[in-house]
Design an enzyme around this catalytic site. Structure first.
Site, short mmCIF file in Angstrom:
data_model
loop_
_atom_site.label_atom_id
_atom_site.label_comp_id
_atom_site.label_asym_id
_atom_site.label_seq_id
_atom_site.Cartn_x
_atom_site.Cartn_y
_atom_site.Cartn_z
N HIS A 43 1.17 -4.66 3.20
CA HIS A 43 0.16 -5.68 3.50
C HIS A 43 -1.01 -5.05 4.25
O HIS A 43 -0.90 -4.70 5.42
CB HIS A 43 0.80 -6.78 4.33
CG HIS A 43 -0.08 -7.93 4.64
ND1 HIS A 43 -0.42 -8.29 5.93
CD2 HIS A 43 -0.70 -8.82 3.83
CE1 HIS A 43 -1.19 -9.36 5.90
NE2 HIS A 43 -1.39 -9.70 4.63
N GLU A 70 -1.66 -3.25 -0.79
CA GLU A 70 -2.42 -4.48 -0.93
C GLU A 70 -3.85 -4.27 -0.45
O GLU A 70 -4.07 -3.69 0.62
CB GLU A 70 -1.78 -5.62 -0.13
CG GLU A 70 -2.38 -6.96 -0.49
CD GLU A 70 -2.67 -7.85 0.71
OE1 GLU A 70 -2.95 -9.03 0.47
OE2 GLU A 70 -2.64 -7.37 1.86
N HIS A 85 -10.22 -7.87 4.81
CA HIS A 85 -9.55 -9.15 4.64
C HIS A 85 -10.46 -10.34 4.95
O HIS A 85 -10.60 -11.26 4.15
CB HIS A 85 -8.31 -9.25 5.54
CG HIS A 85 -7.64 -10.58 5.47
ND1 HIS A 85 -7.95 -11.61 6.35
CD2 HIS A 85 -6.73 -11.08 4.61
CE1 HIS A 85 -7.24 -12.68 6.04
NE2 HIS A 85 -6.48 -12.39 4.98
N GLU A 152 -6.29 -8.69 -3.89
CA GLU A 152 -6.58 -10.12 -3.74
C GLU A 152 -8.06 -10.40 -3.92
O GLU A 152 -8.90 -9.77 -3.27
CB GLU A 152 -6.14 -10.63 -2.36
CG GLU A 152 -6.41 -12.13 -2.21
CD GLU A 152 -5.93 -12.72 -0.90
OE1 GLU A 152 -6.33 -13.86 -0.59
OE2 GLU A 152 -5.16 -12.04 -0.19
#
Length: 308
Positions: A43, A70, A85, A152
């Site tokens: 992560h 990720e 992020h 993502e």
């Protein structure tokens, strides 16, 4: 036939276009086969040990044997895909404001590491100070097909051009045909755009469940599914139409929002289950007992130890 026009892999094979596509089919099939085994997803890298989305975090994740790195993507003011992020700079850099309001040059001048030393003194390292924000291109240039990426995307209304820019980059670098990438998003629209651009990319629908304001049941953040207590096979099948998996939160403020039956029902409808973000070994073991297919964790070494 003009083979520069992209066809879904299955269609191309059915038409007998088998030369370079045979290897592509093998690589994509191998990736899907590997996803049937348990996957350790780092992560934001090994972000429990080093500043998230920096070289130290990614290198530590690789050393710890993570199956996927990720990456979260935003875009700079001049259209570069940036690995960060938050949509703002304040938490993880010495900058301020929104990522999209700054140019690549401005973003690269920021310190994306010192905050970690202040927030996590037990893991602090002087070498982290001054770490740069990374672009997707830089990460791919460094690792190529030596790693697998779990990327993502953010909301299309924020970055309407992100989906196409991402897919074009992945295709140009050969990461789709090599079976090196999974794309995830909370935005169903974003995933469906990606699916329309390249149907071979494995997709995972993220969901986040939380209590309704009236205290009666749970809601899902973007409305992709109903309350897990009421979710039907048809709800899972709607996701399976474009995705290979679902990525749920497990708890909300310490209370479970899904259970083993959620995992079982997802599996019955052909979906993998990759919950996030699991850092406690006891929780890891509980989810393994539920039969999940992978987990996001800030501590890949902990999860590897539990799995093995």
């Amino acid at each position: 036939m003009n083979t520069s026009i992209r066809l879904p892999l299955a269609t191309a094979l059915a038409l007998g276009i088998t030369a370079p596509l045979a290897a592509q089919a093998d690589a994509l099939e191998q990736q899907l086969a590997d996803l049937q085994d348990f996957q350790v997803i780092a992560h934001r890298g090994a972000s429990g040990y080093a500043p998230e989305h920096t070289w130290p975090a990614y290198e530590k994740a690789r050393e710890m044997g993570a199956d996927y790195l990720e990456l979260d993507l935003h875009m700079s003011a001049d259209g570069k895909l940036m690995v960060i992020h938050d949509d703002t700079l304040d938490r993880t850099t010495d900058g301020e404001g929104k990522v999209k309001d700054h140019t690549l040059e401005e973003l690269k001048a920021l310190d994306a590491g010192s905050w970690f030393n202040q927030a996590h003194p037990e893991q602090a390292d002087d070498a982290y100070a001054g770490a740069e924000m990374l672009t997707l291109d830089e990460v791919i240039d460094r690792y190529g097909t030596d790693v697998r990426y779990y990327i993502e995307t953010k909301s299309p209304e924020r970055y309407p051009e992100l989906q196409r820019a991402l897919v074009e980059t992945l295709e140009a670098e050969g990461l789709v045909e090599s079976g090196s990438v999974v794309i995830q998003s909370f935005s169903q629209d974003s995933l469906q755009q990606v699916h329309a651009l390249n149907a071979d990319i494995p997709l995972v629908q993220l969901v986040w469940y939380y209590p309704e304001e009236d205290g009666d049941g749970l809601a899902e953040w973007t409305g992709v599914t109903p309350d897990p207590a009421e979710i039907s096979d048809a709800d899972f099948q709607d996701i399976a139409d474009y995705a290979v998996g679902i990525g749920p939160n497990v708890t909300y403020e310490g209370e479970d929002v899904i259970d083993a039956s959620f995992v079982e029902q997802a599996h019955a409808n052909g979906l993998l289950v990759h919950p996030y973000t699991i850092n406690d070994p006891e929780q890891m073991q509980r989810l393994l007992d539920w039969g999940v297919d992978g987990m996001f964790t800030n501590f890949p070494d902990r999860l590897k130890e539990v799995v093995e």
